[in-house]
Design a protein around this motif. Structure first.
Motif, PDB file in Angstrom:
ATOM      1  N   TYR A  86      25.152  85.636  54.538  1.00  0.00           N
ATOM      2  CA  TYR A  86      26.202  86.596  54.880  1.00  0.00           C
ATOM      3  C   TYR A  86      27.237  85.975  55.802  1.00  0.00           C
ATOM      4  O   TYR A  86      26.999  84.970  56.474  1.00  0.00           O
ATOM      5  CB  TYR A  86      25.599  87.831  55.571  1.00  0.00           C
ATOM      6  N   ALA A  87      28.390  86.594  55.815  1.00  0.00           N
ATOM      7  CA  ALA A  87      29.399  86.440  56.862  1.00  0.00           C
ATOM      8  C   ALA A  87      29.903  87.851  57.112  1.00  0.00           C
ATOM      9  O   ALA A  87      30.477  88.463  56.208  1.00  0.00           O
ATOM     10  CB  ALA A  87      30.535  85.532  56.408  1.00  0.00           C
ATOM     11  N   SER A  88      29.688  88.375  58.299  1.00  0.00           N
ATOM     12  CA  SER A  88      30.056  89.781  58.505  1.00  0.00           C
ATOM     13  C   SER A  88      30.007  90.162  59.967  1.00  0.00           C
ATOM     14  O   SER A  88      29.442  89.450  60.799  1.00  0.00           O
ATOM     15  CB  SER A  88      29.113  90.695  57.714  1.00  0.00           C
ATOM     16  N   ASN A  89      30.602  91.287  60.255  1.00  0.00           N
ATOM     17  CA  ASN A  89      30.445  91.952  61.542  1.00  0.00           C
ATOM     18  C   ASN A  89      29.194  92.826  61.496  1.00  0.00           C
ATOM     19  O   ASN A  89      28.770  93.239  60.413  1.00  0.00           O
ATOM     20  CB  ASN A  89      31.673  92.825  61.821  1.00  0.00           C
ATOM     21  N   PRO A  90      28.607  93.148  62.644  1.00  0.00           N
ATOM     22  CA  PRO A  90      28.953  92.670  63.978  1.00  0.00           C
ATOM     23  C   PRO A  90      28.369  91.287  64.239  1.00  0.00           C
ATOM     24  O   PRO A  90      27.450  90.860  63.530  1.00  0.00           O
ATOM     25  CB  PRO A  90      28.304  93.721  64.883  1.00  0.00           C
ATOM     26  N   PRO A  91      28.874  90.571  65.252  1.00  0.00           N
ATOM     27  CA  PRO A  91      28.281  89.278  65.594  1.00  0.00           C
ATOM     28  C   PRO A  91      26.801  89.418  65.945  1.00  0.00           C
ATOM     29  O   PRO A  91      26.352  90.479  66.365  1.00  0.00           O
ATOM     30  CB  PRO A  91      29.100  88.834  66.811  1.00  0.00           C
ATOM     31  N   MET A 125      34.332  82.394  51.347  1.00  0.00           N
ATOM     32  CA  MET A 125      34.962  83.658  50.962  1.00  0.00           C
ATOM     33  C   MET A 125      36.380  83.755  51.516  1.00  0.00           C
ATOM     34  O   MET A 125      37.230  84.427  50.937  1.00  0.00           O
ATOM     35  CB  MET A 125      34.099  84.839  51.396  1.00  0.00           C
ATOM     36  N   THR A 126      36.648  83.052  52.637  1.00  0.00           N
ATOM     37  CA  THR A 126      38.031  82.961  53.114  1.00  0.00           C
ATOM     38  C   THR A 126      38.894  82.249  52.087  1.00  0.00           C
ATOM     39  O   THR A 126      39.994  82.710  51.734  1.00  0.00           O
ATOM     40  CB  THR A 126      38.084  82.216  54.457  1.00  0.00           C
ATOM     41  N   VAL A 127      38.408  81.126  51.574  1.00  0.00           N
ATOM     42  CA  VAL A 127      39.157  80.390  50.544  1.00  0.00           C
ATOM     43  C   VAL A 127      39.322  81.261  49.297  1.00  0.00           C
ATOM     44  O   VAL A 127      40.394  81.275  48.676  1.00  0.00           O
ATOM     45  CB  VAL A 127      38.444  79.065  50.210  1.00  0.00           C
ATOM     46  N   GLU A 128      38.283  82.002  48.948  1.00  0.00           N
ATOM     47  CA  GLU A 128      38.357  82.866  47.761  1.00  0.00           C
ATOM     48  C   GLU A 128      39.482  83.880  47.888  1.00  0.00           C
ATOM     49  O   GLU A 128      40.271  84.062  46.955  1.00  0.00           O
ATOM     50  CB  GLU A 128      37.003  83.562  47.569  1.00  0.00           C
ATOM     51  N   TYR A 129      39.600  84.533  49.036  1.00  0.00           N
ATOM     52  CA  TYR A 129      40.664  85.535  49.154  1.00  0.00           C
ATOM     53  C   TYR A 129      42.041  84.887  49.287  1.00  0.00           C
ATOM     54  O   TYR A 129      43.043  85.444  48.825  1.00  0.00           O
ATOM     55  CB  TYR A 129      40.384  86.551  50.264  1.00  0.00           C
ATOM     56  N   LEU A 130      42.114  83.696  49.905  1.00  0.00           N
ATOM     57  CA  LEU A 130      43.417  83.025  50.014  1.00  0.00           C
ATOM     58  C   LEU A 130      43.978  82.675  48.638  1.00  0.00           C
ATOM     59  O   LEU A 130      45.174  82.834  48.372  1.00  0.00           O
ATOM     60  CB  LEU A 130      43.292  81.754  50.856  1.00  0.00           C
ATOM     61  N   PHE A 266      37.469  90.013  57.035  1.00  0.00           N
ATOM     62  CA  PHE A 266      36.680  91.224  57.224  1.00  0.00           C
ATOM     63  C   PHE A 266      37.334  92.454  56.609  1.00  0.00           C
ATOM     64  O   PHE A 266      36.648  93.421  56.296  1.00  0.00           O
ATOM     65  CB  PHE A 266      36.370  91.394  58.711  1.00  0.00           C
ATOM     66  N   THR A 267      38.650  92.409  56.402  1.00  0.00           N
ATOM     67  CA  THR A 267      39.286  93.472  55.635  1.00  0.00           C
ATOM     68  C   THR A 267      38.838  93.405  54.187  1.00  0.00           C
ATOM     69  O   THR A 267      38.503  94.427  53.566  1.00  0.00           O
ATOM     70  CB  THR A 267      40.818  93.348  55.704  1.00  0.00           C
ATOM     71  N   HIS A 268      38.828  92.200  53.636  1.00  0.00           N
ATOM     72  CA  HIS A 268      38.461  92.032  52.229  1.00  0.00           C
ATOM     73  C   HIS A 268      37.004  92.398  51.971  1.00  0.00           C
ATOM     74  O   HIS A 268      36.689  93.034  50.956  1.00  0.00           O
ATOM     75  CB  HIS A 268      38.714  90.584  51.799  1.00  0.00           C
ATOM     76  N   GLY A 270      35.132  94.373  53.689  1.00  0.00           N
ATOM     77  CA  GLY A 270      34.756  95.687  54.197  1.00  0.00           C
ATOM     78  C   GLY A 270      34.206  96.588  53.111  1.00  0.00           C
ATOM     79  O   GLY A 270      33.375  97.461  53.374  1.00  0.00           O
ATOM     80  N   ASP A 271      34.656  96.381  51.875  1.00  0.00           N
ATOM     81  CA  ASP A 271      34.149  97.130  50.731  1.00  0.00           C
ATOM     82  C   ASP A 271      32.941  96.385  50.160  1.00  0.00           C
ATOM     83  O   ASP A 271      33.028  95.197  49.830  1.00  0.00           O
ATOM     84  CB  ASP A 271      35.239  97.270  49.666  1.00  0.00           C
ATOM     85  N   HIS A 272      31.821  97.071  50.034  1.00  0.00           N
ATOM     86  CA  HIS A 272      30.577  96.431  49.592  1.00  0.00           C
ATOM     87  C   HIS A 272      30.735  95.729  48.248  1.00  0.00           C
ATOM     88  O   HIS A 272      30.351  94.556  48.098  1.00  0.00           O
ATOM     89  CB  HIS A 272      29.459  97.479  49.497  1.00  0.00           C
ATOM     90  N   ALA A 273      31.301  96.400  47.268  1.00  0.00           N
ATOM     91  CA  ALA A 273      31.415  95.826  45.926  1.00  0.00           C
ATOM     92  C   ALA A 273      32.315  94.596  45.934  1.00  0.00           C
ATOM     93  O   ALA A 273      32.020  93.587  45.276  1.00  0.00           O
ATOM     94  CB  ALA A 273      31.943  96.872  44.945  1.00  0.00           C
ATOM     95  N   THR A 274      33.418  94.659  46.688  1.00  0.00           N
ATOM     96  CA  THR A 274      34.325  93.509  46.768  1.00  0.00           C
ATOM     97  C   THR A 274      33.634  92.333  47.433  1.00  0.00           C
ATOM     98  O   THR A 274      33.744  91.191  46.979  1.00  0.00           O
ATOM     99  CB  THR A 274      35.598  93.883  47.548  1.00  0.00           C
ATOM    100  N   CYS A 275      32.907  92.594  48.499  1.00  0.00           N
ATOM    101  CA  CYS A 275      32.181  91.531  49.199  1.00  0.00           C
ATOM    102  C   CYS A 275      31.202  90.843  48.259  1.00  0.00           C
ATOM    103  O   CYS A 275      31.140  89.606  48.191  1.00  0.00           O
ATOM    104  CB  CYS A 275      31.453  92.117  50.396  1.00  0.00           C
ATOM    105  N   GLN A 276      30.422  91.631  47.529  1.00  0.00           N
ATOM    106  CA  GLN A 276      29.427  91.042  46.628  1.00  0.00           C
ATOM    107  C   GLN A 276      30.100  90.238  45.514  1.00  0.00           C
ATOM    108  O   GLN A 276      29.615  89.167  45.118  1.00  0.00           O
ATOM    109  CB  GLN A 276      28.540  92.148  46.042  1.00  0.00           C
TER     110      GLN A 276
END
Length: 324
Positions: A86-91, A125-130, A266-268, A270-276
């Motif tokens: 995972y990569a997610s909040n909270p720390p 996942m950062t690269v994926e959204y960029l 974390f905006t991207h 935030g939605d479970h389905a999008t994250c997966q």
């Protein structure tokens, strides 16, 4: 009891405190995960210093991989014994084990090691959204990517190559430039010895790039705008050199009706389905061999302060992990 690195006051790496905490059982919508490896990221530095303020005391760390030990009510995409990352909040990833919300914890395929899983999630996942969720990019486009030899940068170099996108990177030494080139950058410029903004213009025959991906912030912002083609997109997604100062929005019009965004992972997710879906796309790239996870440094969990010192001093290449 589980060893955990917490922060009681913002400041330098010396502020980390190692404590033993009772993890407990997961509540509804939560899982308990036993960590096998933990990832380090610049957002950890921002949180530690107070650039991104946190309510303290708080456990630290945003990324890890391990095995699911317990599952709370309502969690259906994971079960006890599953490999996960995972990569997610909270720390709270700087720990031997933790209880956390399950929505952003993702299955980790057998073909990807725990170390790779811990190193790839936030950066990958950062690269994926960029490349796929910020502005339309396609084969044949050109992007400028700062800090191309860092953890995110080396993944971006490979991702661009796999998508047929020309990536012009920047890095602080000739050795780091060579590393970026070896990972798929088409060009890499030493920002300490070259006028990189001028070089980008020359490499693009005066046209400029379609997009800039900039996690450096203050030191590169103005030059990055000068590298964009008309209607180009500036993606400011980090502040390694400090936050971007206020600027006249009219500059965007004068420089060619430029576009600018300040996205966060974390905006991207935030939605479970999008994250997966993002995690699955990343795993597919890794399993196909399009993206290889380079782990440049390993530290023990008890040495987290030293790991932060190396990260801030720009002494790292690729990804850095804490071994549990």
């Amino acid at each position: 009891m589980t060893l955990t690195a917490i922060l009681e006051a913002h400041g330098g790496p010396e502020q980390f405190k190692l404590v033993d905490l009772d993890v407990g059982a997961p509540a509804k919508g939560e899982v308990r995960i036993a960590h096998k490896a933990i990832g380090l990221n610049f957002i950890d530095v921002y949180q530690r210093t107070g650039l991104y303020p946190m309510q303290l005391p708080h456990a630290m760390g945003m990324e890890a991989a391990g095995v699911i030990e317990a599952v709370g009510e309502g969690v259906t995409h994971l079960k006890v014994g599953d490999r996960a990352a995972y990569a997610s909040n909270p720390p709270g990833a700087y720990s031997e084990a933790r209880v956390m919300p399950a929505a952003q914890v993702c299955p980790l395929p057998e073909g990807i090691s725990f170390e790779e899983g811990a190193a790839m999630m936030l950066k990958g996942m950062t690269v994926e959204y960029l490349f796929h969720r910020t502005t339309p990019l396609k084969a044949g486009d050109t992007v400028l990517f700062h800090a191309a030899a860092g953890g995110v940068g080396l993944l971006a170099c490979q991702w661009a190559r796999s998508e047929g996108i020309t990536l012009i990177g920047t890095a602080g030494t000739d050795e780091k430039c060579e590393l970026a080139l070896a990972h798929g950058a088409t060009h890499c410029l030493n920002y300490r010895t070259q006028d990189w903004a001028k070089q980008v213009r020359e490499l693009t025959h005066g046209k400029g790039v379609d997009a800039v991906m900039d996690s450096v912030g203050k030191d590169t912002f103005e030059g990055s705008l000068d590298c964009l083609k008309p209607l180009g997109m500036m993606m400011s997604f980090g502040n390694a050199s400090g936050p971007v100062p206020p600027f006249d929005i009219g500059l965007l019009g004068k420089k060619g009706s430029l576009k600018i965004t300040r996205p966060t992972l974390f905006t991207h997710i935030g939605d479970h389905a999008t994250c997966q879906a993002m995690a699955k796309h990343l795993a597919q790239k890794v399993l196909a061999g399009d993206v290889k996870i380079t782990i440049g440094q390993r530290f023990g969990l008890r040495d987290v302060a030293d790991a932060h010192r190396a990260l801030e001093a720009r002494e790292t290449t690729g990804c850095t992990i804490l071994e549990v």
